[in-house]
Write an enzyme that holds these catalytic residues in place. Structure first.
Site, PDB file in Angstrom:
ATOM      1  CE  LYS A   1     -13.484  -2.633   1.922  1.00 27.74           C
ATOM      2  NZ  LYS A   1     -12.207  -2.612   2.627  1.00 27.74           N
TER       3      LYS A   1
ATOM      4  CE  LYS B   1      -4.484  -1.407   1.667  1.00 28.10           C
ATOM      5  NZ  LYS B   1      -5.583  -1.214   2.588  1.00 28.10           N
TER       6      LYS B   1
ATOM      7  CE  LYS C   1      -6.487  -7.581  -0.979  1.00 24.98           C
ATOM      8  NZ  LYS C   1      -7.747  -7.212  -0.318  1.00 24.98           N
TER       9      LYS C   1
HETATM   10  N1  AQP Z   1     -10.035 -10.093  -2.649  1.00 25.43           N
HETATM   11  C1  AQP Z   1     -10.405 -10.637  -1.507  1.00 25.43           C
HETATM   12  N2  AQP Z   1     -10.737 -11.949  -1.437  1.00 25.43           N
HETATM   13  C2  AQP Z   1     -11.120 -12.523  -0.267  1.00 25.43           C
HETATM   14  N3  AQP Z   1     -11.197 -11.836   0.899  1.00 25.43           N
HETATM   15  C3  AQP Z   1     -10.877 -10.526   0.871  1.00 25.43           C
HETATM   16  N4  AQP Z   1     -10.848  -9.575   1.818  1.00 25.43           N
HETATM   17  C4  AQP Z   1     -10.446  -8.408   1.285  1.00 25.43           C
HETATM   18  N5  AQP Z   1     -10.206  -8.550  -0.023  1.00 25.43           N
HETATM   19  C5  AQP Z   1     -10.469  -9.865  -0.311  1.00 25.43           C
HETATM   20  C6  AQP Z   1     -11.228  -9.801   3.198  1.00 25.43           C
HETATM   21  O1  AQP Z   1     -12.271  -8.896   3.515  1.00 25.43           O
HETATM   22  C7  AQP Z   1     -12.148  -8.503   4.888  1.00 25.43           C
HETATM   23  C8  AQP Z   1     -12.179  -7.021   4.998  1.00 25.43           C
HETATM   24  O2  AQP Z   1     -11.027  -6.460   4.402  1.00 25.43           O
HETATM   25  P1  AQP Z   1     -10.587  -5.016   4.872  1.00 25.43           P
HETATM   26  O3  AQP Z   1     -11.663  -4.045   4.626  1.00 25.43           O
HETATM   27  O4  AQP Z   1     -10.077  -5.084   6.251  1.00 25.43           O
HETATM   28  O5  AQP Z   1      -9.370  -4.588   4.018  1.00 25.43           O
HETATM   29  P2  AQP Z   1      -8.529  -5.272   2.948  1.00 25.43           P
HETATM   30  O6  AQP Z   1      -8.210  -6.674   3.338  1.00 25.43           O
HETATM   31  O7  AQP Z   1      -7.357  -4.404   2.654  1.00 25.43           O
HETATM   32  O8  AQP Z   1      -9.605  -5.274   1.790  1.00 25.43           O
HETATM   33  P3  AQP Z   1      -9.685  -4.428   0.489  1.00 25.43           P
HETATM   34  O9  AQP Z   1     -10.982  -4.738  -0.120  1.00 25.43           O
HETATM   35  O10 AQP Z   1      -8.464  -4.674  -0.328  1.00 25.43           O
HETATM   36  O11 AQP Z   1      -9.734  -2.938   0.970  1.00 25.43           O
HETATM   37  P4  AQP Z   1      -8.729  -1.733   0.752  1.00 25.43           P
HETATM   38  O12 AQP Z   1      -8.599  -1.543  -0.724  1.00 25.43           O
HETATM   39  O13 AQP Z   1      -9.356  -0.568   1.443  1.00 25.43           O
HETATM   40  O14 AQP Z   1      -7.423  -2.127   1.382  1.00 25.43           O
HETATM   41  C9  AQP Z   1     -10.864  -9.133   5.411  1.00 25.43           C
HETATM   42  O15 AQP Z   1     -11.179 -10.323   6.101  1.00 25.43           O
HETATM   43  C10 AQP Z   1     -10.114  -9.446   4.152  1.00 25.43           C
HETATM   44  O16 AQP Z   1      -9.189 -10.510   4.310  1.00 25.43           O
END
Ligand code: AQP
Length: 327
Positions: free
Chosen positions: A197, A112, A194
């Site tokens: 968001k 990130k 991956k």
């Molecule tokens: N691509 C994914 N596949 C499966 N699980 C996923 N999670 C996130 N992306 C995937 C799981 O969703 C939960 C919440 O995630 P988070 O909001 O804590 O942040 P993150 O893991 O960093 O998810 P994002 O979507 O990638 O958000 P941003 O872009 O804001 O960083 C967790 O259990 C995560 O493992």
């Protein structure tokens, strides 16, 4: 003893089917058998540039979506992280027992921060200690997360063990619970990255609140390869991703799915994946629209959860403060 579960999602953008398959669906599976606490971790969403109004709205949307997905507030406690200030107090205390080297090994920070490493807020670097505080504050046994968060839960275990060795047995040591299928849903526009968001790209993800027509278009445009045959081959990342989504959402086995798609092409597969995804998200959207229209209901759910969680947080903080010499 009933095991306690804690997990959360950052309101850092549109919650997508990766979050749903990797996290929320698995929370639903244990609603009856565990003592469940689910959080919207709004303080994690401020570690990168953000808009306060969007955060406020995204936080409420996330609570409504949790309930719309089936997290019945009568069966679990749903709350917003910033409503219980002890998360940040405990995070600071844990920061003081967490070696720099442990945080430097966290791959999510490296991904990130990237080239902005020198300019980015310190919170992005220390974010895993806030996540450790979220989990340890409630003496959690199990943390159901997607694969990308496994390293952070393992760090939480290390921090809790180090704390307990130094100051006495205060924390329960939590276990990560990672789904066997769908632990890492990949971007439709790039199956080597991956689904996220915060990723740019109009056709990267399908949000739980996306218009079905947009969802269908994104899935129909999913990047695959030029090979033949619909089989579960992890080396064919785009195909494997589509099949994994199909597997989770239909509940069918791999052999059954391969037999179903024998002789068919990518167009057929994408069409069917789009259908199962839309069939999953449409009822969620319907419930979400009803919930978001009634803000007093959401406020009441959140207030009730804080009331129920307060004794747990107070007990942990009392033990931590005493152990560390602040009382
Ligand atoms: N691509 C994914 N596949 C499966 N699980 C996923 N999670 C996130 N992306 C995937 C799981 O969703 C939960 C919440 O995630 P988070 O909001 O804590 O942040 P993150 O893991 O960093 O998810 P994002 O979507 O990638 O958000 P941003 O872009 O804001 O960083 C967790 O259990 C995560 O493992």
């Amino acid at each position: 003893m009933t095991k306690r579960v804690f997990s959360g999602i950052q309101p850092s953008g549109h919650i997508h089917i990766g979050n749903y398959i990797g996290a929320i669906r698995n929370w639903l599976g244990n609603l009856e058998s565990r003592d469940n606490i689910f959080c919207v971790v709004d303080q994690h969403a401020i570690t990168v540039d953000y808009d306060p109004d969007a955060l406020r709205q995204g936080t409420r949307d996330a609570v409504a979506l949790y309930i719309a997905c089936g997290l019945d507030p009568e069966k679990c406690r749903l709350f917003v992280q910033s409503h219980i200030p002890e998360h940040t107090e405990l995070a600071w205390l844990l920061t003081c027992v967490t070696p720099m080297g442990w945080l430097e090994r966290m791959t999510q920070f490296k991904d990130k921060a990237g080239a902005k490493r020198e300019r980015i807020g310190t919170g992005l670097f220390t974010y895993p200690t806030l996540m450790a505080a979220d989990i340890l504050l409630y003496q959690t046994h199990e943390v159901p997360v997607g694969d990308d968060q496994k390293q952070h839960v393992e760090l939480t275990r290390d921090i809790a063990e180090r704390f307990n060795r130094k100051f006495g047995e205060v924390f329960v040591i939590p276990e990560p619970v990672i789904p066997v299928v769908g632990a890492r849903i990949m971007g439709f526009d790039d199956p080597t990255a991956k689904m996220s968001k915060s990723a740019p790209g109009h056709h990267h993800s399908v949000g739980l609140l996306d218009d079905p027509a947009k969802a269908r278009k994104t899935i129909m445009r999913a990047v695959t390869d030029s090979q033949q045959g619909i089989v579960f081959d992890p080396a064919r990342a785009g195909l494997f991703n589509l099949l994994s989504i199909y597997q989770v959402l239909t509940g069918q086995g791999r052999e059954q799915i391969e037999a179903h798609f024998a002789g068919k092409g990518y167009g057929d597969l994408k069409k069917e994946v789009a259908e199962v995804v839309i069939a999953e998200i449409e009822p969620i959207q319907q419930r979400y629209r009803e919930l978001i229209a009634d803000s007093t209901y959401i406020d009441a759910v959140l207030a009730r959860s804080v009331e129920k969680l307060r004794p747990v947080a107070d007990a942990t903080m009392d033990a931590v403060r005493r152990a560390m010499g602040h009382r």
